[in-house]
Write a protein that holds these residues in place. Structure first.
Motif, PDB file in Angstrom:
ATOM      1  N   VAL A 178       0.872  -1.143   0.034  1.00  0.00           N
ATOM      2  CA  VAL A 178      -0.086   0.033  -0.114  1.00  0.00           C
ATOM      3  C   VAL A 178       0.737   1.152   0.078  1.00  0.00           C
ATOM      4  O   VAL A 178       0.443   2.274  -0.610  1.00  0.00           O
ATOM      5  CB  VAL A 178      -0.875   0.149   1.234  1.00  0.00           C
ATOM      6  CG1 VAL A 178      -1.810   1.440   1.140  1.00  0.00           C
ATOM      7  CG2 VAL A 178      -1.812  -1.235   1.302  1.00  0.00           C
ATOM      8  N   VAL A 212      -2.745  -0.008  -6.465  1.00  0.00           N
ATOM      9  CA  VAL A 212      -3.826  -0.904  -5.431  1.00  0.00           C
ATOM     10  C   VAL A 212      -5.298  -0.231  -5.280  1.00  0.00           C
ATOM     11  O   VAL A 212      -6.118  -0.893  -5.280  1.00  0.00           O
ATOM     12  CB  VAL A 212      -3.122  -0.723  -3.888  1.00  0.00           C
ATOM     13  CG1 VAL A 212      -3.805  -1.451  -2.964  1.00  0.00           C
ATOM     14  CG2 VAL A 212      -1.705  -1.671  -4.035  1.00  0.00           C
ATOM     15  N   GLN A 270      -8.385  -1.951  -6.466  1.00  0.00           N
ATOM     16  CA  GLN A 270      -9.401  -2.242  -5.282  1.00  0.00           C
ATOM     17  C   GLN A 270     -10.685  -1.735  -5.785  1.00  0.00           C
ATOM     18  O   GLN A 270     -11.970  -2.451  -5.640  1.00  0.00           O
ATOM     19  CB  GLN A 270      -8.978  -1.361  -4.296  1.00  0.00           C
ATOM     20  CG  GLN A 270     -10.016  -1.373  -3.026  1.00  0.00           C
ATOM     21  CD  GLN A 270      -9.799  -2.788  -2.158  1.00  0.00           C
ATOM     22  OE1 GLN A 270      -8.865  -3.091  -1.813  1.00  0.00           O
ATOM     23  NE2 GLN A 270     -10.895  -3.688  -2.231  1.00  0.00           N
ATOM     24  N   THR A 319      -0.903  -8.271  -4.122  1.00  0.00           N
ATOM     25  CA  THR A 319      -1.783  -7.218  -3.842  1.00  0.00           C
ATOM     26  C   THR A 319      -3.099  -8.084  -3.481  1.00  0.00           C
ATOM     27  O   THR A 319      -3.788  -7.289  -2.836  1.00  0.00           O
ATOM     28  CB  THR A 319      -2.190  -6.148  -5.005  1.00  0.00           C
ATOM     29  OG1 THR A 319      -2.320  -7.006  -6.130  1.00  0.00           O
ATOM     30  CG2 THR A 319      -0.783  -5.323  -5.164  1.00  0.00           C
TER      31      THR A 319
END
Length: 273
Positions: free
Chosen positions: A140, A147, A151, A182
């Protein structure tokens, strides 16, 4: 996040194990002797250092070297190959295509494919677990934009998550190794993660393994243009196209993706594979 000391202990122990395993084969002096240079009953000279291949020449030399030892020690060569493959996958080291080609040259097209699919799934799952234990904050912190982008896509497609993960393996919006580290951050269930890799990377693994099997059998230019070789190359092309076409058609009707996601994958403006 747990202390990084544990991760470095695992990395060090794994590296030491692989080093001991690779140095147990009798090495050769200077340039490795290839199968074509060896007389019946003759062994390679001493002084050979095993390492991951970085180009096709090194890959060919390594394949011939291991093929020689596979005659007398097939189980040991299998253990060495599996250990090296899992090492690369566990620690997200790029370059698995060379090992896939090597699998085809050493074990043939079908056993090689089975090995690569199994080892890819197992190694990536180990990478997932290592990232979950040691790397969440690291990922992160160093890759916040990537990320966040992944997401958002995962949450949009949470209802069809498994097919979205298959889509990412067929048409990677980001490299496979990055998706592996990830996935814990994205709260992807480990079972769906495992089977999406096992199924989603079959075409890629098939292409690489078949290429290795074909290259190991080619002795002259005439072999390249034989009907057998041309048929195998055609089969590779079909296997590469059909699954990708099916998952792409599914994505149009079931997945929430931008139009750019359905074309050539890019990240930060550049193609990634």
């Amino acid at each position: 996040m747990r202390s990084p000391t544990g991760f470095f202990l695992i990395l060090g122990a794994s590296t030491f194990y692989l080093y001991l395993l690779s140095t147990s084969l009798r090495p050769t002096r200077g340039r490795p002797a290839t199968l074509s240079h060896l007389q019946p009953g003759e062994e390679p000279e001493e002084g050979r250092e095993l390492k991951f291949p970085s180009d096709l020449d090194e890959l060919q030399e390594l394949a011939e070297y291991l093929q020689f030892y596979k005659r007398e020690h097939p189980s040991y060569v299998l253990l060495l190959f599996c250990s090296a493959y899992l090492y690369k996958q566990c620690f997200a080291i790029p370059g698995s295509s060379f090992l896939n080609i090597l699998a085809g040259a050493l074990f043939g097209p079908w056993l090689g494919l089975l090995l690569c699919c199994t080892l890819t799934s197992m190694g990536a799952t180990c990478c997932y677990l290592l990232s979950s234990a040691f790397g969440k904050q690291f990922v992160v912190y160093y890759f916040p934009e990537k990320v966040a982008m992944l997401q958002g896509k995962v949450e949009e497609n949470r209802s069809s998550l498994f097919f979205f993960l298959l889509f990412l393996r067929f048409f990677p919006m980001t490299p496979n190794w990055f998706l592996n580290i990830t996935s814990p951050v994205l709260n992807i269930p480990i079972a769906q993660f495992f089977f999406s890799i096992l199924i989603g990377l079959i075409p890629y693994n098939f292409i690489c393994v078949q290429t290795g099997a074909i290259l190991s059998q080619i002795q002259s230019l005439d072999d390249i243009f034989s009907w057998s070789t041309l048929f195998k190359l055609l089969a590779i092309a079909v296997v590469a196209l059909i699954p990708g076409t099916l998952i792409k058609r599914f994505s149009h009707s079931h997945l929430k993706l931008d139009k750019t996601d359905l074309g050539i994958p890019h990240i930060n403006g550049r193609k990634t594979m």
